[in-house]
Design a protein around this motif. Structure first.
Motif, short mmCIF file in Angstrom:
data_model
loop_
_atom_site.label_atom_id
_atom_site.label_comp_id
_atom_site.label_asym_id
_atom_site.label_seq_id
_atom_site.Cartn_x
_atom_site.Cartn_y
_atom_site.Cartn_z
N GLY A 1 -4.67 10.66 2.38
CA GLY A 1 -5.87 11.35 3.06
C GLY A 1 -6.55 9.79 2.84
N LYS A 2 -7.71 9.28 3.55
CA LYS A 2 -8.80 8.21 3.30
C LYS A 2 -8.95 8.12 2.14
CE LYS A 2 -13.15 6.99 4.67
NZ LYS A 2 -14.60 6.78 5.60
N ILE A 3 -9.42 9.39 1.12
CA ILE A 3 -9.65 8.56 -0.09
C ILE A 3 -8.30 8.37 -0.93
CG2 ILE A 3 -10.32 10.69 -2.71
CD1 ILE A 3 -11.88 12.54 -0.28
N ASP A 4 -7.27 9.21 -0.62
CA ASP A 4 -6.13 8.81 -1.62
C ASP A 4 -6.03 7.01 -0.91
OD1 ASP A 4 -5.31 11.10 -2.94
OD2 ASP A 4 -4.58 11.41 -0.04
N ARG A 5 -6.00 6.91 -0.16
CA ARG A 5 -6.07 5.02 0.81
C ARG A 5 -6.76 4.25 -0.20
NH1 ARG A 5 -2.73 4.37 4.10
NH2 ARG A 5 -1.47 5.26 5.81
N GLU A 6 -8.08 5.08 -0.05
CA GLU A 6 -9.17 4.14 -0.91
C GLU A 6 -9.14 4.15 -2.30
OE1 GLU A 6 -12.93 6.59 -0.62
OE2 GLU A 6 -12.71 5.27 1.83
N ALA A 7 -8.49 5.06 -3.18
CA ALA A 7 -8.41 4.99 -4.56
C ALA A 7 -6.96 4.35 -4.61
CB ALA A 7 -7.39 6.43 -5.30
N ALA A 8 -5.85 4.23 -4.07
CA ALA A 8 -5.23 3.19 -3.48
C ALA A 8 -5.57 1.78 -3.62
CB ALA A 8 -3.53 3.59 -2.76
N MET A 9 -6.40 0.88 -2.70
CA MET A 9 -6.86 -0.68 -2.76
C MET A 9 -7.97 -0.49 -3.98
SD MET A 9 -5.70 -1.23 0.45
CE MET A 9 -6.68 -2.86 -0.19
N GLN A 10 -8.49 0.49 -4.48
CA GLN A 10 -8.60 0.47 -5.94
C GLN A 10 -7.79 0.02 -6.88
OE1 GLN A 10 -11.67 3.25 -7.75
NE2 GLN A 10 -12.08 2.53 -9.32
N SER A 11 -7.10 0.70 -7.29
CA SER A 11 -5.92 0.17 -8.30
C SER A 11 -5.50 -1.24 -7.63
CB SER A 11 -4.82 1.55 -8.09
OG SER A 11 -4.95 2.87 -8.43
N LEU A 12 -5.07 -1.62 -7.01
CA LEU A 12 -4.63 -2.59 -6.57
C LEU A 12 -5.94 -3.98 -6.44
CD1 LEU A 12 -2.62 -2.28 -2.45
CD2 LEU A 12 -1.69 -2.96 -5.23
N ARG A 13 -6.99 -3.71 -6.38
CA ARG A 13 -8.30 -4.38 -7.08
C ARG A 13 -8.06 -4.53 -8.91
NH1 ARG A 13 -11.46 -2.71 -2.64
NH2 ARG A 13 -11.73 -0.46 -4.13
N LYS A 14 -7.58 -3.95 -9.40
CA LYS A 14 -7.20 -3.37 -11.09
C LYS A 14 -6.27 -4.49 -11.12
CE LYS A 14 -9.81 0.81 -11.83
NZ LYS A 14 -8.87 2.20 -12.59
N VAL A 15 -5.43 -4.98 -10.68
CA VAL A 15 -3.88 -5.53 -10.76
C VAL A 15 -4.28 -6.57 -10.01
CG1 VAL A 15 -2.83 -3.59 -10.80
CG2 VAL A 15 -2.59 -4.11 -8.66
N GLY A 16 -6.13 -7.60 -9.43
CA GLY A 16 -5.61 -8.48 -8.30
C GLY A 16 -4.55 -8.65 -7.45
N LEU B 1 0.80 -1.36 0.23
CA LEU B 1 0.05 0.53 0.02
C LEU B 1 0.95 1.24 -0.01
CD1 LEU B 1 -3.13 0.90 0.30
CD2 LEU B 1 -2.93 1.22 2.70
N ASP B 2 2.10 1.42 0.83
CA ASP B 2 2.97 2.20 0.42
C ASP B 2 3.40 3.07 -0.87
OD1 ASP B 2 2.71 2.46 3.62
OD2 ASP B 2 4.35 1.20 4.07
N ILE B 3 3.98 1.51 -1.62
CA ILE B 3 4.64 1.53 -2.49
C ILE B 3 3.33 2.05 -3.64
CG2 ILE B 3 4.91 0.69 -4.89
CD1 ILE B 3 7.48 0.83 -2.40
N VAL B 4 1.68 1.51 -3.09
CA VAL B 4 1.04 2.20 -4.29
C VAL B 4 0.96 3.57 -4.17
CG1 VAL B 4 -1.61 2.32 -5.78
CG2 VAL B 4 0.07 -0.17 -4.75
N LEU B 5 0.60 3.91 -2.71
CA LEU B 5 0.37 5.32 -2.67
C LEU B 5 1.60 7.16 -2.97
CD1 LEU B 5 -0.88 4.88 1.47
CD2 LEU B 5 -2.28 6.23 -0.91
N MET B 6 3.01 6.09 -2.87
CA MET B 6 3.69 7.12 -3.81
C MET B 6 3.38 7.36 -4.92
SD MET B 6 7.68 4.90 -2.77
CE MET B 6 7.89 4.54 -1.41
N GLY B 7 2.34 6.83 -5.41
CA GLY B 7 1.52 7.33 -7.18
C GLY B 7 1.09 8.77 -6.79
N CYS B 8 0.71 8.99 -5.69
CA CYS B 8 0.04 10.45 -5.40
C CYS B 8 0.82 11.54 -4.93
CB CYS B 8 -0.75 10.39 -4.68
SG CYS B 8 -0.91 9.65 -3.23
N TYR B 9 2.00 11.15 -5.19
CA TYR B 9 2.47 12.32 -4.16
C TYR B 9 2.96 13.78 -5.15
CZ TYR B 9 4.18 9.64 -0.18
OH TYR B 9 4.16 8.31 0.50
N GLY B 10 2.62 13.09 -6.63
CA GLY B 10 3.01 14.27 -7.25
C GLY B 10 2.19 15.11 -7.61
#
Length: 252
Positions: free
Chosen positions: A119-134, A101-110
């Motif tokens: 924040g919470k919305i970013d973490r939810e988006a990160a989990m959604q991205s992880l779901r897309k790649v299984g 999750l930490d690695i995926v959240l790095m995608g929103c640092y830009g």
């Protein structure tokens, strides 16, 4: 149909890159249309990874220009929300102490910068991205504990977090299993269908017609670039690979 300049995601003019005074890319002219899923192919040492890094500004060219979306200022600072990059898995330090999750959240640092925390919305988006790649079930796992294919999926999820306009991926299929490769292909095609431009360094000639709609063949210089059905043929492959091996015969 001839394209207008505004139809291109990337335009490269007279690009030359050298290592220790030896040219690795020579006088590259290349236009990449918007909304294409493009493979960059060529033999080992042809300059495929170098081309990606030069486009991204990670290497300083000897000469030439790279322009994204007609912008005159192509600094990474300005393009950070438009461009996403997935490097080769072998170039990453997998011992870095971070969870998936930490690695995926790095995608929103830009977008957030390095001071503001996700924040919470970013973490939810990160989990959604992880779901897309299984990979949602691995969110709390240390990145070093994953297989090569799983690590590659995580870095794809990080790229998705950037919601970029153009995605650069350096051999995303290298070392992954069949299931992961299929998942990546589906994801790439979804990005393309949503209007994104995807540029992929690729090594498997057999799958080019199935996976991609645009292809660039290089070997220090650009051999050919265009729709797969127009430029992916025996003559161009022989020029790029300088070979008449059985592999070429089985592809075309």
């Amino acid at each position: 149909m001839e394209l207008n300049k505004s139809d291109y995601a990337v335009q490269i003019e007279d690009l030359t890159v050298a290592y220790d005074a030896k040219p690795v890319l020579w006088d590259i002219d290349l236009d990449i249309p918007r909304g294409k899923l493009m493979a960059v192919i060529g033999p080992n040492g042809a300059g495929k990874t170098t081309l990606l890094k030069a486009m991204l500004g990670l290497l300083v060219p000897v000469s030439g220009t790279v322009r994204f979306f007609q912008e005159t200022d192509n600094s990474l600072r300005k393009l950070k929300n438009k461009v996403a990059y997935v490097p080769q898995s072998g170039s990453v330090d997998w011992d870095f102490p971070a969870t998936v999750l930490d690695i995926v959240l790095m995608g929103c640092y830009g977008r957030l910068g390095f001071i503001k925390r996700p924040g919470k919305i970013d973490r939810e988006a990160a989990m959604q991205s992880l779901r897309k790649v299984g990979m949602e079930d691995y969110a709390s796992r240390q990145i070093s504990q994953l297989s090569g294919g799983q690590q590659q999926r995580v870095f794809l999820a990080r790229a998705l977090m950037q919601t970029a306009d153009i995605y650069f991926m350096d051999e995303p299929f290298k070392g992954v299993d069949v299931q992961t490769e299929k998942a990546i292909v589906i994801l790439l095609k979804e990005l393309k269908e949503s209007g994104k431009t995807v540029v992929v360094v690729h090594h498997d000639l057999q799958t080019v017609p199935e996976y991609f709609d645009w292809v660039t063949l290089i070997n220090i210089k650009v051999i050919a670039s265009g729709p797969v059905e127009e430029v992916f043929h025996e003559q161009n492959l022989k020029k790029a690979y300088r070979s008449t091996c059985n592999l070429l015969k089985s592809v075309v």
